[in-house]
Design an enzyme around this catalytic site. Structure first.
Site, PDB file in Angstrom:
ATOM      1  CG  ASP A  48      -2.066  -0.907   1.164  1.00  0.00           C
ATOM      2  OD1 ASP A  48      -2.437  -1.317   0.048  1.00  0.00           O
ATOM      3  OD2 ASP A  48      -2.601  -1.262   2.229  1.00  0.00           O
ATOM      4  NE  ARG A 129      -1.736   2.423  13.309  1.00  0.00           N
ATOM      5  CZ  ARG A 129      -0.895   1.562  12.748  1.00  0.00           C
ATOM      6  NH1 ARG A 129       0.400   1.723  12.886  1.00  0.00           N
ATOM      7  NH2 ARG A 129      -1.344   0.565  12.032  1.00  0.00           N
ATOM      8  CG  ASP A 158      -4.772   1.654  12.842  1.00  0.00           C
ATOM      9  OD1 ASP A 158      -4.780   1.753  14.086  1.00  0.00           O
ATOM     10  OD2 ASP A 158      -4.508   0.599  12.249  1.00  0.00           O
ATOM     11  CB  SER A 210      -4.533  -6.731   6.965  1.00  0.00           C
ATOM     12  OG  SER A 210      -4.303  -5.550   7.682  1.00  0.00           O
TER      13      SER A 210
HETATM   14  N1  ARG Z   1      -8.314  -3.774  15.611  1.00  0.00           N
HETATM   15  C1  ARG Z   1      -7.126  -3.231  16.215  1.00  0.00           C
HETATM   16  C2  ARG Z   1      -7.304  -1.764  16.449  1.00  0.00           C
HETATM   17  O1  ARG Z   1      -8.228  -1.192  15.985  1.00  0.00           O
HETATM   18  C3  ARG Z   1      -5.888  -3.536  15.386  1.00  0.00           C
HETATM   19  C4  ARG Z   1      -5.759  -2.753  14.138  1.00  0.00           C
HETATM   20  C5  ARG Z   1      -4.605  -3.205  13.311  1.00  0.00           C
HETATM   21  N2  ARG Z   1      -4.287  -2.232  12.308  1.00  0.00           N
HETATM   22  C6  ARG Z   1      -3.887  -2.536  11.082  1.00  0.00           C
HETATM   23  N3  ARG Z   1      -3.652  -1.540  10.281  1.00  0.00           N
HETATM   24  N4  ARG Z   1      -3.817  -3.763  10.641  1.00  0.00           N
HETATM   25  O2  ARG Z   1      -6.511  -1.145  17.129  1.00  0.00           O
END
Ligand code: ARG
Length: 438
Positions: A48, A129, A158, A210
């Site tokens: 990406d 993040r 995110d 992912s």
């Molecule tokens: N579901 C978790 C969260 O919202 C993990 C997210 C993982 N992020 C990713 N870009 N794969 O914090």
């Protein structure tokens, strides 16, 4: 019916739609194409963000500076990531080792808050993040970027965490999130990559999971995970040993805390990053920290996630146990409510919200007495507390024994206590039964 003109979504001609989307920002911080001259791209080196690196140069005629942040994701080669960025036309590349800051300023407060969201998620991504976005702001300012770009989709948490951070810390910076607007699926991205000489790692026939990871945990999403009736396939566990394959011998590990801070593992004093790595290694070996759960995302969706959180499982279990030992019944009844609020704020992307620092002040106050050692037995996927030691334990072995009476605890005084303790409940019970009998 009024004669006001009726506007229907269908009346917007399709070809113009994407143009409009780019030209008319929904939020004040979204960049209009003409505002974008130099972009700080949060670059992982994956498909990406690699496609994005090229796409931004083409679409915006802008220069791209990349930033890659090391939060302790295992097995990452940062030189390779930087080389790839330069190869794809980045005018400047940055890698920041933020493991220490992540551990001290983000994971440690989470430990003190026993931070778990939705019963199972220790927030590793949610904690990372705001730090990544804060570092993006710093580097964007140092390198004269006007815009920050990230690779989050429009369906996740995110984007909320990153954009809320940037908008809070740097109102002068604009944001672009190409994945939300470029309308490319994985196949189109691979085609774009081929066309533009972007190397695509691994096979292209089957999409990978992912993944997001750091020293506090790892998540997998996508593929069969989206099918709620599908039990985990073995290949999803790339970090933790599957419990079925874990050693037949159990192992007891000791975690020592001073004022809420983990300071030693198995009696050896370690810095926080090293300690978390050691805890992770022990958990990995014994199949500890596997989570398969459904999460209520902030953007409304329910999503299933598979997590591997060996360090968090061991450290949070030990911390919560020790905190309970040194706290009174009243403190122990109260703090979980604040812990939950803390976890929710952080999950929901509001790291910079003042309520979090208010809550941290409470956590700090409680932490002053969280000193001691907890022993945890690791065995085929489970992590169970087996020993507890603390100079601050609100515990008196003599008082707790069954047979003893006298001193501070008189068993003959108990009936008087019970009579008064249950008084209101008994009166209320009687009233209700009398009403029923009428
Ligand atoms: N579901 C978790 C969260 O919202 C993990 C997210 C993982 N992020 C990713 N870009 N794969 O914090």
């Amino acid at each position: 019916m009024s004669d006001a003109p009726r506007i229907s979504a269908h009346s917007i001609p399709a070809p113009e739609a994407s143009e409009r989307m780019r030209a008319q920002a929904t939020a004040s911080y979204e960049a209009r194409p003409e505002e974008v001259n130099r972009v700080l791209l949060l670059y992982s080196g994956g498909l990406d963000t690699s496609v994005m690196l090229k796409w931004i140069q083409d679409e915006y005629k802008a220069e791209v500076v990349t930033l890659t942040v090391n939060l302790g994701q295992p097995g990452e080669d940062y030189t390779e990531v930087e080389d790839k960025a330069r190869m794809l036309g980045a005018v400047d590349t940055h890698v920041i080792d933020a493991r220490e800051e992540f551990a001290q300023d983000f994971v440690l407060p989470a430990i003190k808050a026993n931070a778990i969201y939705g019963l199972h998620y220790p927030l590793f991504t949610a904690l990372g993040r705001p730090l990544i976005a804060k570092l993006a702001v710093d580097v964007a300012r140092q390198t004269g970027c006007d815009t920050i770009a990230h690779g989050c989709t429009g369906k996740g948490n995110d984007q909320v965490r990153i954009e809320a951070t940037v908008a809070t810390l740097a109102p002068e910076l604009k944001i672009i999130a190409p994945v939300r607007t470029w309308a490319m699926g994985r196949d189109e991205e691979i085609a774009y990559a081929r066309e533009h000489g972007i190397p695509v790692k691994g096979g292209t026939d089957s999409a990978p999971y992912s993944i997001d990871d750091n020293l506090w945990g790892r998540s997998s999403e996508g593929k069969w995970i989206e099918d709620l009736a599908h039990a985990p396939e073995d290949d999803v566990f790339q970090l933790v040993t599957r419990p079925e394959e874990a050693p037949d011998e159990a192992e007891i590990v000791q975690v020592t805390f001073e004022a809420g801070v983990p300071v030693a593992f198995n009696g050896e004093r370690l810095g926080l990053v090293a300690l978390l790595e050691r805890a992770a290694a022990a958990g990995i070996k014994h199949g500890v920290g596997i989570v398969d759960h459904i999460e209520d995302r902030i953007v409304g969706l329910k999503v299933r996630d598979i997590y591997e959180v060996p360090a968090a499982e061991i450290i949070l279990t030990a911390h919560a146990e020790l905190e309970k030992l040194v706290g009174t019944i009243h403190q122990n009844q109260f703090k979980p409510q604040l812990d939950r609020q803390w976890a929710y704020l952080v999950y929901a992307g509001l790291w910079w919200e003042p309520l979090r620092s208010d809550l941290d002040a409470y956590m700090e106050s409680v932490s002053e007495r969280v000193t001691g050692t907890i022993g945890i037995k690791l065995y085929k996927g489970s992590a169970r507390v087996v020993t507890r030691e603390s100079p601050n334990a609100v515990y008196d072995a003599q008082l707790a024994t069954f047979s003893e009476s006298g001193g501070l605890f008189s068993q003959t005084a108990s009936p008087g206590f019970i009579e008064l303790w249950s008084l209101q409940s008994r009166l209320a019970w009687r009233l209700r039964n009398e009403e029923k009998g009428e």
